[in-house]
Motif scaffolding. Structure first.
Motif, mmCIF file in Angstrom:
data_model
loop_
_atom_site.group_PDB
_atom_site.id
_atom_site.type_symbol
_atom_site.label_atom_id
_atom_site.label_comp_id
_atom_site.label_asym_id
_atom_site.label_seq_id
_atom_site.Cartn_x
_atom_site.Cartn_y
_atom_site.Cartn_z
ATOM 1 N N THR A 25 0.802 -1.219 0.000
ATOM 2 C CA THR A 25 0.000 0.000 0.000
ATOM 3 C C THR A 25 0.838 1.273 0.000
ATOM 4 O OG1 THR A 25 -1.901 -1.077 1.040
ATOM 5 C CG2 THR A 25 -1.747 1.311 1.264
ATOM 6 N N PRO A 26 1.896 1.381 0.830
ATOM 7 C CA PRO A 26 2.685 2.630 0.792
ATOM 8 C C PRO A 26 3.232 2.946 -0.596
ATOM 9 C CG PRO A 26 3.245 1.339 2.732
ATOM 10 C CD PRO A 26 2.366 0.459 1.880
ATOM 11 N N LEU A 27 3.644 1.914 -1.327
ATOM 12 C CA LEU A 27 4.158 2.135 -2.676
ATOM 13 C C LEU A 27 3.054 2.608 -3.613
ATOM 14 C CD1 LEU A 27 6.337 1.878 -4.893
ATOM 15 C CD2 LEU A 27 5.677 -0.526 -5.107
ATOM 16 N N PHE A 28 1.872 1.983 -3.487
ATOM 17 C CA PHE A 28 0.795 2.277 -4.415
ATOM 18 C C PHE A 28 -0.079 3.445 -3.982
ATOM 19 C CE2 PHE A 28 2.119 -1.760 -6.017
ATOM 20 C CZ PHE A 28 1.865 -1.671 -7.385
ATOM 21 N N GLU A 29 0.391 4.204 -2.990
ATOM 22 C CA GLU A 29 -0.248 5.477 -2.700
ATOM 23 C C GLU A 29 0.149 6.527 -3.738
ATOM 24 O OE1 GLU A 29 0.880 6.278 1.276
ATOM 25 O OE2 GLU A 29 -0.799 5.171 2.164
ATOM 26 N N ARG A 30 1.145 6.210 -4.548
ATOM 27 C CA ARG A 30 1.583 7.117 -5.606
ATOM 28 C C ARG A 30 0.945 6.716 -6.933
ATOM 29 N NH1 ARG A 30 7.960 6.699 -5.240
ATOM 30 N NH2 ARG A 30 7.374 4.500 -5.072
#
Length: 206
Positions: A173-178
């Motif tokens: 999720t942290p990566l795909f918040e961008r």
């Protein structure tokens, strides 16, 4: 039942080796896991269908399918059309100007999610080659009393893998918040889908 554990492990290992390759179904489950949409039903559907197909193969359906090349041709054409359409949709999402995030996704209904999962699963001729023919042949080679154990091991690997893929995706999720990460994922999805579609057509019409 001293041979039950080796038989279970054989079924588990064979199934795991076949389903862990990057493919259309796995990418769809991953994307739905990242979106956190209908993950449970999708995981159960994928694992349940695998279990049914493996059990059918062990029960002798594989020999029947092997004698029906026309079915493989129809599945190849249908699968290629669906994968091509989905690949183009992925490129369309990639080019969309609006921001894409984990929490701001255009959701789909449960029915559409299961419908797409069914298409990725059942329109792929390789699912029948792998689960029905190959796994069926390996399971049929087991003593009759141990065949259900083989199916149980294979089904456990399938459900475990899809659960890990669907629910484990949230760790990213942290990566795909961008939004850029979603665009990269959609580019990969589009390339894989169109490549698989081309391969299906090439094999259907050599």
């Amino acid at each position: 039942m001293t041979n039950a554990l080796p038989t279970f492990i054989t079924g588990f290992a064979m199934s795991a080796a076949l389903i862990m390759a990057i493919g259309a179904q796995n990418l769809f489950v991953l994307r739905q896991g990242l979106k956190r949409e209908h993950v449970g039903p999708i995981v159960l559907f994928c694992g349940g269908v695998d279990a049914i197909l493996i059990a059918a193969g062990v029960g002798g359906v594989g020999a029947l399918l092997g004698a029906m090349p026309q079915l493989t041709l129809l599945l190849s054409i249908g699968g290629a059309l669906f994968l091509g359409w989905y690949g183009l949709r992925a490129f369309q999402r990639m080019m969309a100007p609006e921001a894409i995030t984990v929490t701001a996704q255009g959701g789909i209904t449960l029915g559409r999610a299961i419908g797409a999962t069914a298409a990725f699963t059942l329109l792929n001729p390789h699912v029948y080659l792998d689960t029905v023919l190959l796994m069926g042949a390996a399971g049929s080679a087991q003593p009759a009393a141990l065949r259900p154990i083989f199916v149980l091991g294979a089904a456990s690997a399938s459900i475990g893998w899809f659960a890990a893929l669907g629910y484990g995706a949230r760790l990213l999720t942290p990566l795909f918040e961008r939004p850029a990460a979603w665009r990269v994922l959609d580019a990969v999805v589009g390339i894989v889908m169109l490549t698989l579609a081309a391969l299906l057509i090439a094999r259907a019409f050599p």
